[in-house]
Scaffold this motif. Structure first.
Motif, short mmCIF file in Angstrom:
data_model
loop_
_atom_site.label_atom_id
_atom_site.label_comp_id
_atom_site.label_asym_id
_atom_site.label_seq_id
_atom_site.Cartn_x
_atom_site.Cartn_y
_atom_site.Cartn_z
N VAL A 84 0.43 -10.12 2.98
CA VAL A 84 -0.15 -11.25 2.24
C VAL A 84 1.01 -11.94 1.54
CG1 VAL A 84 -1.77 -12.00 0.47
CG2 VAL A 84 -2.34 -10.05 1.94
N ILE A 85 1.14 -13.23 1.77
CA ILE A 85 2.31 -13.99 1.33
C ILE A 85 1.91 -15.03 0.29
CG2 ILE A 85 4.17 -15.54 2.09
CD1 ILE A 85 3.91 -14.22 4.88
N LEU A 86 2.72 -15.12 -0.75
CA LEU A 86 2.56 -16.15 -1.78
C LEU A 86 3.93 -16.82 -1.92
CD1 LEU A 86 0.38 -17.18 -3.81
CD2 LEU A 86 1.43 -15.65 -5.49
N SER A 87 4.12 -17.90 -1.19
CA SER A 87 5.43 -18.54 -1.09
C SER A 87 5.53 -19.73 -2.03
CB SER A 87 5.65 -18.99 0.36
OG SER A 87 6.85 -19.70 0.49
N GLN A 88 6.32 -19.56 -3.09
CA GLN A 88 6.57 -20.59 -4.09
C GLN A 88 5.28 -21.16 -4.67
OE1 GLN A 88 9.98 -23.13 -3.76
NE2 GLN A 88 10.65 -22.12 -1.88
N ALA A 110 3.00 -7.13 0.35
CA ALA A 110 2.95 -8.50 -0.15
C ALA A 110 4.37 -9.07 -0.15
CB ALA A 110 2.37 -8.54 -1.56
N ILE A 111 4.48 -10.35 0.11
CA ILE A 111 5.76 -11.04 0.02
C ILE A 111 5.57 -12.22 -0.94
CG2 ILE A 111 7.53 -12.34 1.26
CD1 ILE A 111 6.80 -10.71 3.77
N VAL A 112 6.44 -12.28 -1.94
CA VAL A 112 6.33 -13.31 -2.98
C VAL A 112 7.68 -14.01 -3.12
CG1 VAL A 112 5.98 -13.71 -5.45
CG2 VAL A 112 4.58 -12.00 -4.26
N SER A 113 7.67 -15.33 -3.14
CA SER A 113 8.90 -16.07 -3.45
C SER A 113 8.60 -17.04 -4.60
CB SER A 113 9.43 -16.83 -2.22
OG SER A 113 8.58 -17.89 -1.86
N TYR A 191 10.68 -11.47 -2.66
CA TYR A 191 10.44 -10.03 -2.83
C TYR A 191 9.43 -9.54 -1.80
CZ TYR A 191 12.69 -10.00 -7.45
OH TYR A 191 13.59 -10.09 -8.48
N ARG A 192 9.69 -8.33 -1.28
CA ARG A 192 8.70 -7.62 -0.45
C ARG A 192 8.17 -6.46 -1.29
NH1 ARG A 192 8.51 -3.67 3.89
NH2 ARG A 192 10.72 -3.19 3.66
#
Length: 197
Positions: A84-88, A110-113, A191-192
């Protein structure tokens, strides 16, 4: 799709295993999902609230669900996605704790930038008496959608105190990796994450 448009796309893509099932929160026009489909053969859905961006997802051939992230991810079963990605988008979320908790429930990882508020240029602008405006924080104080700005140290403290394990971190500035003094010299963090076991 040109990955150079968003430096975090390439970093995110390197962490997504081929054929993975992905949920992209705040997916905008679907560019990241399209990039992941083309570069990693990944598939999945985007979640977006804006009508015009849902239409853009359709034009990009991306499956998108119209929903408000602030109301949670209750329509998704636990561990129904690989990532699940939350990019910027983190900095624009009102309920930060809730969205991170839900990301780690719905996804195995989860991947968050997010833009690093601790970057040298931002610090200097604050010292000069102004809110930072930069490539990664392009809005003036009066028209910004960003409500929760943080530094790398802030985010890592959040993870340590909220049961979140950091699997990998990549810090960038103008698309280049920053290894020396990342909280000072990096303008974008990726971040992962997974739930701490």
């Amino acid at each position: 799709m040109n990955a150079s448009v968003r430096p975090d796309f390439e970093a995110i893509g390197a962490w997504v295993r081929p054929g993975a099932k992905v949920l992209d929160l705040g997916c905008g026009d679907g560019s990241l999902l399209r990039y992941l489909r083309e570069s990693r053969n990944a598939f999945g859905y985007g979640v977006e609230i804006a009508d015009e961006k849902i239409a853009a997802c359709v034009r990009n051939g991306v499956n998108a669900i119209q929903s408000d992230l602030e109301s949670g991810l209750s329509t998704f079963a636990s561990h129904s996605f690989d990532y699940v990605i939350l990019s910027q988008t983190l900095q624009a979320m009102r309920h930060t704790e809730e969205i991170i908790r839900e990301m780690l429930r719905v996804g195995r990882e989860a991947i968050v930038s997010f833009p690093n508020f601790g970057h040298l240029n931002h610090r200097l602008q604050v010292l000069a008496g102004h809110m930072p405006v930069s490539h990664d924080l392009p809005y003036q104080w009066y028209d910004t959608p960003n409500i929760h700005l943080c530094t790398l140290k802030d985010f890592e403290h959040f993870c340590a105190t909220h049961g979140v394990e950091i699997l990998e971190r990549l810090v960038l500035h103008r698309g280049r990796r920053v290894r020396l003094l990342p909280n000072l010299l990096g303008s974008l963090a990726v971040y992962r994450l997974q739930a701490r076991r």
